[in-house]
Design a protein around this motif. Structure first.
Motif, PDB file in Angstrom:
ATOM      1  N   MET A 160      87.120  72.194 -17.643  1.00 45.54           N
ATOM      2  CA  MET A 160      87.385  72.828 -16.359  1.00 45.54           C
ATOM      3  C   MET A 160      87.668  74.314 -16.532  1.00 45.54           C
ATOM      4  SD  MET A 160      86.815  70.849 -13.896  1.00 45.54           S
ATOM      5  CE  MET A 160      87.395  72.043 -12.699  1.00 45.54           C
ATOM      6  N   TYR A 161      88.336  74.677 -17.620  1.00 50.08           N
ATOM      7  CA  TYR A 161      88.567  76.101 -17.892  1.00 50.08           C
ATOM      8  C   TYR A 161      87.236  76.831 -18.074  1.00 50.08           C
ATOM      9  CZ  TYR A 161      89.816  80.361 -20.389  1.00 50.08           C
ATOM     10  OH  TYR A 161      89.924  81.669 -20.785  1.00 50.08           O
ATOM     11  N   VAL A 162      86.336  76.219 -18.841  1.00 44.88           N
ATOM     12  CA  VAL A 162      85.010  76.815 -19.039  1.00 44.88           C
ATOM     13  C   VAL A 162      84.259  76.900 -17.714  1.00 44.88           C
ATOM     14  CG1 VAL A 162      82.764  76.520 -20.157  1.00 44.88           C
ATOM     15  CG2 VAL A 162      84.866  76.052 -21.436  1.00 44.88           C
ATOM     16  N   ALA A 163      84.328  75.836 -16.915  1.00 42.84           N
ATOM     17  CA  ALA A 163      83.634  75.819 -15.627  1.00 42.84           C
ATOM     18  C   ALA A 163      84.159  76.916 -14.707  1.00 42.84           C
ATOM     19  CB  ALA A 163      83.791  74.450 -14.966  1.00 42.84           C
ATOM     20  N   ILE A 164      85.474  77.073 -14.651  1.00 41.97           N
ATOM     21  CA  ILE A 164      86.072  78.107 -13.797  1.00 41.97           C
ATOM     22  C   ILE A 164      85.676  79.501 -14.278  1.00 41.97           C
ATOM     23  CG2 ILE A 164      88.276  79.175 -13.170  1.00 41.97           C
ATOM     24  CD1 ILE A 164      89.455  76.342 -13.054  1.00 41.97           C
ATOM     25  N   THR A 165      85.688  79.696 -15.597  1.00 40.46           N
ATOM     26  CA  THR A 165      85.299  80.993 -16.151  1.00 40.46           C
ATOM     27  C   THR A 165      83.856  81.333 -15.797  1.00 40.46           C
ATOM     28  OG1 THR A 165      86.837  80.729 -18.005  1.00 40.46           O
ATOM     29  CG2 THR A 165      85.051  82.333 -18.273  1.00 40.46           C
ATOM     30  N   LEU A 166      82.966  80.367 -15.939  1.00 42.59           N
ATOM     31  CA  LEU A 166      81.555  80.603 -15.621  1.00 42.59           C
ATOM     32  C   LEU A 166      81.356  80.829 -14.126  1.00 42.59           C
ATOM     33  CD1 LEU A 166      79.904  77.965 -17.985  1.00 42.59           C
ATOM     34  CD2 LEU A 166      79.921  80.451 -18.257  1.00 42.59           C
ATOM     35  N   ALA A 167      82.111  80.118 -13.301  1.00 49.31           N
ATOM     36  CA  ALA A 167      82.015  80.324 -11.853  1.00 49.31           C
ATOM     37  C   ALA A 167      82.427  81.746 -11.486  1.00 49.31           C
ATOM     38  CB  ALA A 167      82.889  79.310 -11.122  1.00 49.31           C
ATOM     39  N   ARG A 168      83.456  82.258 -12.154  1.00 49.12           N
ATOM     40  CA  ARG A 168      83.879  83.636 -11.903  1.00 49.12           C
ATOM     41  C   ARG A 168      82.800  84.633 -12.320  1.00 49.12           C
ATOM     42  NH1 ARG A 168      90.103  83.266 -14.195  1.00 49.12           N
ATOM     43  NH2 ARG A 168      91.062  82.411 -12.300  1.00 49.12           N
ATOM     44  N   GLU A 169      82.147  84.362 -13.445  1.00 47.34           N
ATOM     45  CA  GLU A 169      81.093  85.259 -13.903  1.00 47.34           C
ATOM     46  C   GLU A 169      79.941  85.302 -12.895  1.00 47.34           C
ATOM     47  OE1 GLU A 169      81.304  87.239 -16.559  1.00 47.34           O
ATOM     48  OE2 GLU A 169      83.312  86.441 -16.898  1.00 47.34           O
ATOM     49  N   VAL A 170      79.586  84.133 -12.380  1.00 48.67           N
ATOM     50  CA  VAL A 170      78.525  84.083 -11.368  1.00 48.67           C
ATOM     51  C   VAL A 170      78.922  84.912 -10.155  1.00 48.67           C
ATOM     52  CG1 VAL A 170      77.264  82.590  -9.770  1.00 48.67           C
ATOM     53  CG2 VAL A 170      77.659  81.836 -12.118  1.00 48.67           C
ATOM     54  N   ARG A 171      80.155  84.748  -9.718  1.00 52.19           N
ATOM     55  CA  ARG A 171      80.630  85.491  -8.543  1.00 52.19           C
ATOM     56  C   ARG A 171      80.617  86.995  -8.799  1.00 52.19           C
ATOM     57  NH1 ARG A 171      86.273  86.602  -6.278  1.00 52.19           N
ATOM     58  NH2 ARG A 171      85.945  86.844  -4.041  1.00 52.19           N
ATOM     59  N   GLN A 172      81.012  87.407  -9.996  1.00 46.20           N
ATOM     60  CA  GLN A 172      81.030  88.831 -10.315  1.00 46.20           C
ATOM     61  C   GLN A 172      79.621  89.418 -10.322  1.00 46.20           C
ATOM     62  OE1 GLN A 172      83.124  89.177 -14.032  1.00 46.20           O
ATOM     63  NE2 GLN A 172      85.053  88.433 -13.187  1.00 46.20           N
ATOM     64  N   ILE A 173      78.692  88.712 -10.943  1.00 43.65           N
ATOM     65  CA  ILE A 173      77.317  89.213 -10.991  1.00 43.65           C
ATOM     66  C   ILE A 173      76.713  89.281  -9.595  1.00 43.65           C
ATOM     67  CG2 ILE A 173      74.980  88.730 -11.816  1.00 43.65           C
ATOM     68  CD1 ILE A 173      76.222  87.508 -14.315  1.00 43.65           C
ATOM     69  N   ARG A 174      76.927  88.227  -8.804  1.00 39.37           N
ATOM     70  CA  ARG A 174      76.353  88.206  -7.455  1.00 39.37           C
ATOM     71  C   ARG A 174      76.956  89.309  -6.583  1.00 39.37           C
ATOM     72  NH1 ARG A 174      71.722  85.799  -7.520  1.00 39.37           N
ATOM     73  NH2 ARG A 174      71.868  85.714  -5.249  1.00 39.37           N
ATOM     74  N   ALA A 175      78.262  89.556  -6.735  1.00 34.51           N
ATOM     75  CA  ALA A 175      78.896  90.628  -5.966  1.00 34.51           C
ATOM     76  C   ALA A 175      78.327  91.982  -6.372  1.00 34.51           C
ATOM     77  CB  ALA A 175      80.409  90.600  -6.173  1.00 34.51           C
ATOM     78  N   GLY A 176      78.120  92.181  -7.674  1.00 36.46           N
ATOM     79  CA  GLY A 176      77.531  93.429  -8.141  1.00 36.46           C
ATOM     80  C   GLY A 176      76.113  93.613  -7.629  1.00 36.46           C
ATOM     81  N   MET A 177      75.339  92.552  -7.639  1.00 39.49           N
ATOM     82  CA  MET A 177      73.969  92.625  -7.126  1.00 39.49           C
ATOM     83  C   MET A 177      73.958  92.976  -5.646  1.00 39.49           C
ATOM     84  SD  MET A 177      72.321  89.304  -9.091  1.00 39.49           S
ATOM     85  CE  MET A 177      70.737  89.442  -8.242  1.00 39.49           C
ATOM     86  N   ARG A 178      74.877  92.373  -4.896  1.00 42.22           N
ATOM     87  CA  ARG A 178      74.953  92.656  -3.458  1.00 42.22           C
ATOM     88  C   ARG A 178      75.333  94.119  -3.213  1.00 42.22           C
ATOM     89  NH1 ARG A 178      77.752  88.497  -2.324  1.00 42.22           N
ATOM     90  NH2 ARG A 178      79.797  89.444  -2.594  1.00 42.22           N
ATOM     91  N   LEU A 179      76.274  94.627  -4.003  1.00 40.98           N
ATOM     92  CA  LEU A 179      76.713  96.012  -3.840  1.00 40.98           C
ATOM     93  C   LEU A 179      75.601  96.993  -4.192  1.00 40.98           C
ATOM     94  CD1 LEU A 179      78.765  98.268  -3.439  1.00 40.98           C
ATOM     95  CD2 LEU A 179      79.627  97.810  -5.751  1.00 40.98           C
ATOM     96  N   ILE A 180      74.950  96.786  -5.321  1.00 44.01           N
ATOM     97  CA  ILE A 180      73.880  97.696  -5.740  1.00 44.01           C
ATOM     98  C   ILE A 180      72.725  97.661  -4.748  1.00 44.01           C
ATOM     99  CG2 ILE A 180      72.229  98.235  -7.559  1.00 44.01           C
ATOM    100  CD1 ILE A 180      75.207  98.792  -8.194  1.00 44.01           C
ATOM    101  N   GLN A 181      72.408  96.487  -4.242  1.00 44.90           N
ATOM    102  CA  GLN A 181      71.329  96.380  -3.260  1.00 44.90           C
ATOM    103  C   GLN A 181      71.678  97.147  -1.987  1.00 44.90           C
ATOM    104  OE1 GLN A 181      70.299  92.360  -2.181  1.00 44.90           O
ATOM    105  NE2 GLN A 181      68.745  92.993  -0.708  1.00 44.90           N
TER     106      GLN A 181
END
Length: 211
Positions: free
Chosen positions: A175-196
């Motif tokens: 679950m720790y790994v899953a939560i960490t990966l979920a955060r990474e996905v959110r960070q990348i998607r937020a960055g993509m949205r901002l740059i776009q």
């Protein structure tokens, strides 16, 4: 359905829901007293931008502290905040930047495209999309590993004692790994949205400036 089977199903549902809720909470930001905070933020922002308009020679320290107060963070450089405030939706832009700043770089200047992803693995939109999918797939795998002992226990592949032993070791780590990966996905998607959003606004302004 006998009592043992019902207990297994109930246990699986409870732990699965708790795991999903934990992931959801870990990737969200909540603010208490939002209405009062919004009113105060509005008053300060209105006053600060009026000061900038009336005092073009405002001291850099005062300008920086003002922008940091608007952002609610002392760690964000004033030029970054100023650039974010120039975008069409500065509130969303600021939120996305705070989420994704570990993936972004800022190039100070007068360019309309001051923010971009840092590092060659994220140099193109396709690579960013690929990494977000990799992290998302990793999240699914980690989450499935976390709940696998429960599933095996439900279908009588392992005993209760083995299931408990596995749950006390595999579940928290996975679950720790899953939560960490979920955060990474959110960070990348937020960055993509901002740059776009930044680049689309820059394209519109460039097109409007052409004769």
């Amino acid at each position: 359905m006998d009592f043992d089977q019902g207990l297994k199903i109930a246990t699986w549902i409870v732990l699965t829901v708790l795991g999903l809720v934990g992931v959801w909470f870990s990737t969200r930001q909540f603010t208490l007293g939002a209405k009062a905070a919004n009113r105060e933020e509005y008053k300060f922002a209105k006053s600060f931008f009026e000061d900038i308009k009336q005092n073009a020679d405002m001291h850099p320290f005062a300008r920086q502290k003002g922008y940091q107060a608007i952002a609610g963070s002392q760690s964000l450089p004033a030029p970054v905040i100023e650039h974010l405030m120039s975008l069409t939706d500065p509130v969303v832009a600021l939120q996305d930047y705070v989420i994704s700043k570990s993936y972004l770089k800022h190039v100070p200047g007068t360019s309309k495209r001051q923010l971009d992803f840092s590092g060659s693995p994220f140099a193109t939109h396709e690579r960013r999309q690929a990494w977000s999918l990799v992290y998302a797939a990793g999240f699914v795998v980690a989450y499935l590993v976390a709940v696998t002992p429960i599933i095996f226990w439900m279908i009588d592949k392992i005993s209760s004692s083995v299931a408990i032993a596995l749950m006390t070791t595999i579940f928290p780590v996975s679950m720790y790994v899953a939560i960490t990966l979920a955060r990474e996905v959110r960070q990348i998607r937020a960055g993509m949205r901002l740059i776009q959003a930044q680049n689309e606004q820059a394209d519109r302004e460039d097109a409007a400036a052409q004769p």
